[in-house]
Design a protein around this motif. Structure first.
Motif, PDB file in Angstrom:
ATOM      1  N   TYR A  91     -14.976  -1.536   1.158  1.00 58.59           N
ATOM      2  CA  TYR A  91     -16.171  -0.892   1.704  1.00 58.59           C
ATOM      3  C   TYR A  91     -16.189  -1.118   3.209  1.00 58.59           C
ATOM      4  CZ  TYR A  91     -18.189  -0.391  -2.995  1.00 58.59           C
ATOM      5  OH  TYR A  91     -18.429  -0.046  -4.302  1.00 58.59           O
ATOM      6  N   PHE A  92     -16.936  -0.264   3.883  1.00 57.05           N
ATOM      7  CA  PHE A  92     -17.135  -0.437   5.318  1.00 57.05           C
ATOM      8  C   PHE A  92     -18.598  -0.180   5.641  1.00 57.05           C
ATOM      9  CE2 PHE A  92     -17.701   1.595   9.463  1.00 57.05           C
ATOM     10  CZ  PHE A  92     -17.295   0.561  10.286  1.00 57.05           C
ATOM     11  N   VAL A  93     -19.183  -1.061   6.466  1.00 55.78           N
ATOM     12  CA  VAL A  93     -20.566  -0.908   6.912  1.00 55.78           C
ATOM     13  C   VAL A  93     -20.570  -0.953   8.433  1.00 55.78           C
ATOM     14  CG1 VAL A  93     -22.897  -1.862   6.897  1.00 55.78           C
ATOM     15  CG2 VAL A  93     -21.497  -1.974   4.832  1.00 55.78           C
ATOM     16  N   GLY A  94     -21.162   0.055   9.051  1.00 56.42           N
ATOM     17  CA  GLY A  94     -21.186   0.071  10.509  1.00 56.42           C
ATOM     18  C   GLY A  94     -21.989   1.225  11.057  1.00 56.42           C
ATOM     19  N   GLU A 115     -26.578   7.062  13.021  1.00 56.89           N
ATOM     20  CA  GLU A 115     -26.492   6.893  11.576  1.00 56.89           C
ATOM     21  C   GLU A 115     -25.751   5.598  11.248  1.00 56.89           C
ATOM     22  OE1 GLU A 115     -27.815   8.718   9.061  1.00 56.89           O
ATOM     23  OE2 GLU A 115     -28.885   9.786  10.650  1.00 56.89           O
ATOM     24  N   TYR A 116     -26.379   4.774  10.436  1.00 53.43           N
ATOM     25  CA  TYR A 116     -25.738   3.566   9.926  1.00 53.43           C
ATOM     26  C   TYR A 116     -25.182   3.916   8.547  1.00 53.43           C
ATOM     27  CZ  TYR A 116     -25.260  -1.370  11.125  1.00 53.43           C
ATOM     28  OH  TYR A 116     -24.769  -2.583  11.551  1.00 53.43           O
ATOM     29  N   VAL A 117     -23.900   3.649   8.328  1.00 53.09           N
ATOM     30  CA  VAL A 117     -23.250   4.174   7.131  1.00 53.09           C
ATOM     31  C   VAL A 117     -22.647   3.073   6.264  1.00 53.09           C
ATOM     32  CG1 VAL A 117     -22.725   6.382   8.230  1.00 53.09           C
ATOM     33  CG2 VAL A 117     -21.073   4.516   8.359  1.00 53.09           C
ATOM     34  N   LEU A 118     -22.603   3.363   4.983  1.00 53.08           N
ATOM     35  CA  LEU A 118     -21.867   2.565   4.006  1.00 53.08           C
ATOM     36  C   LEU A 118     -20.797   3.472   3.421  1.00 53.08           C
ATOM     37  CD1 LEU A 118     -21.312   0.213   2.031  1.00 53.08           C
ATOM     38  CD2 LEU A 118     -23.149   1.133   0.585  1.00 53.08           C
ATOM     39  N   LYS A 119     -19.526   3.122   3.631  1.00 52.29           N
ATOM     40  CA  LYS A 119     -18.418   3.938   3.146  1.00 52.29           C
ATOM     41  C   LYS A 119     -17.612   3.166   2.109  1.00 52.29           C
ATOM     42  CE  LYS A 119     -17.728   7.144   6.964  1.00 52.29           C
ATOM     43  NZ  LYS A 119     -17.651   8.357   6.149  1.00 52.29           N
ATOM     44  N   LYS A 120     -17.047   3.922   1.177  1.00 52.19           N
ATOM     45  CA  LYS A 120     -16.273   3.330   0.082  1.00 52.19           C
ATOM     46  C   LYS A 120     -14.889   3.963   0.029  1.00 52.19           C
ATOM     47  CE  LYS A 120     -16.238   2.787  -4.952  1.00 52.19           C
ATOM     48  NZ  LYS A 120     -16.956   3.077  -6.222  1.00 52.19           N
ATOM     49  N   ARG A 121     -13.889   3.119  -0.201  1.00 47.41           N
ATOM     50  CA  ARG A 121     -12.531   3.634  -0.364  1.00 47.41           C
ATOM     51  C   ARG A 121     -12.406   4.304  -1.729  1.00 47.41           C
ATOM     52  NH1 ARG A 121      -7.638   2.366   1.909  1.00 47.41           N
ATOM     53  NH2 ARG A 121      -8.493   0.536   2.971  1.00 47.41           N
ATOM     54  N   ILE A 122     -11.874   5.506  -1.744  1.00 48.06           N
ATOM     55  CA  ILE A 122     -11.747   6.240  -3.007  1.00 48.06           C
ATOM     56  C   ILE A 122     -10.298   6.424  -3.424  1.00 48.06           C
ATOM     57  CG2 ILE A 122     -13.927   7.454  -2.782  1.00 48.06           C
ATOM     58  CD1 ILE A 122     -12.444   9.830  -1.638  1.00 48.06           C
ATOM     59  N   GLN A 123      -9.369   5.968  -2.602  1.00 51.32           N
ATOM     60  CA  GLN A 123      -7.958   6.044  -2.997  1.00 51.32           C
ATOM     61  C   GLN A 123      -7.155   4.993  -2.250  1.00 51.32           C
ATOM     62  OE1 GLN A 123      -6.824  10.031  -1.819  1.00 51.32           O
ATOM     63  NE2 GLN A 123      -6.079   9.328   0.166  1.00 51.32           N
ATOM     64  N   ALA A 161     -13.294  10.731   8.122  1.00 52.96           N
ATOM     65  CA  ALA A 161     -12.949  12.015   7.500  1.00 52.96           C
ATOM     66  C   ALA A 161     -13.085  11.860   5.992  1.00 52.96           C
ATOM     67  CB  ALA A 161     -11.523  12.418   7.865  1.00 52.96           C
ATOM     68  N   GLU A 162     -13.948  12.657   5.399  1.00 53.60           N
ATOM     69  CA  GLU A 162     -14.207  12.524   3.966  1.00 53.60           C
ATOM     70  C   GLU A 162     -12.933  12.721   3.149  1.00 53.60           C
ATOM     71  OE1 GLU A 162     -17.017  11.522   2.654  1.00 53.60           O
ATOM     72  OE2 GLU A 162     -17.950  11.385   4.618  1.00 53.60           O
ATOM     73  N   ALA A 163     -11.985  13.467   3.695  1.00 54.04           N
ATOM     74  CA  ALA A 163     -10.739  13.704   2.967  1.00 54.04           C
ATOM     75  C   ALA A 163      -9.706  12.622   3.245  1.00 54.04           C
ATOM     76  CB  ALA A 163     -10.163  15.065   3.349  1.00 54.04           C
ATOM     77  N   GLY A 164     -10.063  11.627   4.038  1.00 53.08           N
ATOM     78  CA  GLY A 164      -9.102  10.608   4.424  1.00 53.08           C
ATOM     79  C   GLY A 164      -9.095   9.396   3.527  1.00 53.08           C
ATOM     80  N   GLY A 165      -9.609   9.510   2.319  1.00 53.37           N
ATOM     81  CA  GLY A 165      -9.595   8.387   1.397  1.00 53.37           C
ATOM     82  C   GLY A 165     -10.882   7.588   1.385  1.00 53.37           C
ATOM     83  N   TRP A 166     -11.875   8.010   2.176  1.00 51.33           N
ATOM     84  CA  TRP A 166     -13.159   7.312   2.228  1.00 51.33           C
ATOM     85  C   TRP A 166     -14.291   8.303   2.009  1.00 51.33           C
ATOM     86  CZ3 TRP A 166     -13.712   2.016   3.029  1.00 51.33           C
ATOM     87  CH2 TRP A 166     -12.534   1.336   3.360  1.00 51.33           C
ATOM     88  N   GLN A 167     -15.318   7.848   1.346  1.00 53.13           N
ATOM     89  CA  GLN A 167     -16.495   8.691   1.167  1.00 53.13           C
ATOM     90  C   GLN A 167     -17.747   7.918   1.567  1.00 53.13           C
ATOM     91  OE1 GLN A 167     -16.982   9.775  -2.929  1.00 53.13           O
ATOM     92  NE2 GLN A 167     -17.773   7.778  -3.545  1.00 53.13           N
TER      93      GLN A 167
END
Length: 278
Positions: free
Chosen positions: A214-217, A270-278, A230-236
């Motif tokens: 995960y990434f928070v920042g 925007e403060y985001v929480l991203k998750k690795r999907i691949q 990039a949503e297509a870059g393995g993270w959502q």
């Protein structure tokens, strides 16, 4: 405000203004308040200031507020005595001013608290949005990566599971980072090799981007690799919340919540929480 009021009352009770009144001396209270002013002046002189530096004098600040509310009616009565104003009128005026100060103080406190929650509460809410995942023996931990915004991480107690671990990735910060507490390594009695007294970074406290789950920042800062954004870059994006950018927002509207005006004049990221999907 407490110090001038008490000094004024002290002069009256001591007869230094030519009018002697009955009542105990205010000198002990003046001495009791001195540490609050000395500490505030000392902290104000520092180039780097944080609100937590005032924690040691918070009780004295509360004492100052209480003394102001208690001293205002008597100060008004003494001020109007030479003007031959009826005592009842002076007392009523003092009560009105006291209630006015109390209402103003409560209003400002509510505006400040609301601002903290609405403008800067995104990191806390994002960490709480992490799923309570079931960790297996083959995957005992899940890494939450942070970059420049690492200092906004509240505490591991706010994470939904003990399997989560905060990890640092290189993202422009050039100082010393904290190290995870480890009871096995000696706890607070240990002297970790990664830490130093010179605020110099240590590469051993960082992990590679590939180890992040995960990434928070802060999204506007574009922390970490470009692929993360990039949503297509393995993270959502799991969750995105508004966050006030302090350097580009007016002091009044970023410090206090003013309905409509704060949202209009502040600059929002925007403060985001991203998750690795691949």
């Amino acid at each position: 405000m407490a110090f001038p009021l008490l000094l004024f009352l002290h002069w009256f009770t001591s007869g230094r203004l030519g009018i002697r009144t009955e009542g105990p001396s205010k000198a002990p209270l003046l001495l009791a308040l001195c540490p609050a002013f000395v500490w505030t002046i000392a902290i104000s002189a520092l180039p780097h200031k944080e609100e937590r530096f005032l924690y040691v004098v918070y009780p004295l600040i509360c004492l100052c507020a209480a003394l102001v509310l208690a001293a205002v009616p008597k100060a008004i009565l003494l001020l109007f005595r030479p003007l031959l104003v009826p005592p009842k009128t002076a007392v009523r005026l003092g009560v009105v001013i006291t209630w006015g100060l109390l209402i103003v103080g409560l209003t400002l406190s509510a505006m400040r608290t609301t601002a903290q929650l609405r403008f800067y509460g995104a990191p806390m809410n994002l960490y709480r949005a992490l799923p309570a995942e079931a960790f297996s023996a083959s995957r005992p931990t899940t890494n939450i990566c942070v970059g420049n915004e690492w200092h906004r991480f509240p505490s591991s107690f706010f994470l939904p599971s003990p399997g989560y671990r905060i990890r640092f990735i290189k993202s422009g910060f050039g100082g010393l980072l904290p190290k995870e507490f480890s009871a096995e390594a000696g706890g607070t009695a240990a002297s970790p090799a990664e830490l130093n007294s010179r605020n110099q970074p240590d590469d051993r406290l960082y992990i590679s981007d590939a180890e992040c789950d995960y990434f928070v920042g802060l999204g506007e800062h574009r922390e970490g690799p470009v692929e993360w954004w990039a949503e297509a870059g393995g993270w959502q994006t799991v969750l995105s919340l508004p966050f006030v950018e302090q350097s580009q927002s007016p002091s009044l509207f970023r410090a206090l919540y003013v309905p409509y005006l704060s949202h209009r004049h502040n600059t929002w990221y925007e403060y985001v929480l991203k998750k690795r999907i691949q």
